[in-house]
Design an enzyme around this catalytic site. Structure first.
Site, short mmCIF file in Angstrom:
data_model
loop_
_atom_site.label_atom_id
_atom_site.label_comp_id
_atom_site.label_asym_id
_atom_site.label_seq_id
_atom_site.Cartn_x
_atom_site.Cartn_y
_atom_site.Cartn_z
N GLY A 53 0.96 -1.21 0.03
CA GLY A 53 0.04 -0.15 -0.06
C GLY A 53 0.85 1.34 0.20
CB SER A 55 5.35 2.62 3.95
OG SER A 55 6.05 3.55 3.41
CB CYS A 85 5.12 -3.65 -1.25
SG CYS A 85 5.83 -2.51 -2.53
NE ARG A 114 7.86 5.78 1.11
CZ ARG A 114 7.59 6.81 0.60
NH1 ARG A 114 8.22 7.89 0.71
NH2 ARG A 114 6.36 7.11 0.04
NE ARG A 144 4.87 5.42 -6.30
CZ ARG A 144 5.69 6.15 -6.77
NH1 ARG A 144 6.15 6.06 -8.07
NH2 ARG A 144 6.48 7.03 -5.89
CG HIS A 179 2.68 -6.56 -4.15
ND1 HIS A 179 2.07 -5.89 -3.05
CD2 HIS A 179 3.19 -5.32 -4.79
CE1 HIS A 179 2.08 -4.59 -2.94
NE2 HIS A 179 3.05 -4.19 -3.82
CD GLU A 181 0.61 -9.17 -1.74
OE1 GLU A 181 1.53 -9.82 -1.64
OE2 GLU A 181 0.53 -8.02 -1.64
N1 GLN Z 1 6.00 3.02 -2.58
C1 GLN Z 1 5.06 2.60 -1.56
C2 GLN Z 1 5.36 3.07 -0.14
O1 GLN Z 1 6.25 3.66 -0.04
C3 GLN Z 1 5.18 1.04 -1.49
C4 GLN Z 1 4.30 0.45 -2.62
C5 GLN Z 1 3.55 -0.66 -2.54
O2 GLN Z 1 3.33 -1.22 -1.44
N2 GLN Z 1 3.11 -1.32 -3.64
O3 GLN Z 1 5.02 2.69 0.66
#
Ligand code: GLN
Length: 202
Positions: A53, A55, A85, A114, A144, A179, A181
């Protein structure tokens, strides 16, 4: 799969992110799954999944819901945690390129950067060798994604893309930059649940 009295009770931190995908996979693998937003809900699980998601948002909401400190205490007491992630970023002892106010829960002796793959390759899928999971490569979806830039002495590297570390394990903590999942890859969750069963004696 039989779900008996010994099914491990696994919570998914449900403040933001791809909560449903983790819950579905854990349920399919025989765990007793619940969503965790409060300290009382956290106290009722044997293990926790930190989803992908954003962070910084999960961090902010964890403080608002007053569940951050209890999560840190449980991690320090040995609770198994799987972070994917954004979840890996939250599990790291140190975040590089975090927002100014952003804090991790910590526990994994790593530094994580990140959005480390840069904007031109925001998202990609690749076949990844993960020897700890067997010969068949993992279909890994990166969105990302972060990268592990420093690996502490007690941390095992499970996978890397070129020389960039993307999956690590330290005792009961499993952190993955991609991911599994969302690509239907169950082997990380299986490995995690085996660990949970060992730790919780189920
Ligand atoms: N770039 C997101 C972050 O900094 C992480 C991306 C992801 O969980 N798919 O939290």
């Amino acid at each position: 799969m039989t779900v008996g009295a010994s099914a491990p009770r696994v919570g998914v931190l449900a403040l933001q992110g791809d909560v449903r995908e983790h819950a579905a996979m854990l349920g399919a693998l025989g765990a007793e799954v619940s969503l965790v937003r409060t300290p009382a809900q956290l106290a009722a699980v044997d293990a926790l999944v930190l989803p992908g998601g954003e962070s910084s948002v999960i961090d902010r909401l964890a403080r608002q819901f007053e569940v951050r400190e209890p999560i840190i205490a449980r991690i320090q007491a040995g609770m198994p945690v799987l972070g994917t992630c954004a979840g890996l970023i939250l599990l790291a002892d140190r975040i590089l390129d975090g927002l100014p106010t952003q804090l991790p829960f910590g526990g994994l002796d790593v530094d994580v950067r990140r959005n480390a793959f840069g904007s031109q390759v925001d998202s990609f899928e690749t076949a990844l060798e993960v020897p700890a999971l067997g010969e068949e490569p993992v279909r890994a979806t990166f969105i990302r994604a972060p990268v592990v830039e420093r690996v502490g002495a007690g941390v095992e590297v499970l996978a890397a893309v070129d020389d960039r570390v993307v999956a690590v394990e330290q005792g009961a903590l499993l952190g993955i930059a991609f991911h599994p999942e969302v690509s239907g890859e169950q082997r990380f969750h299986r490995r995690f649940l085996e660990r949970v069963r060992r730790v919780s004696g189920g």
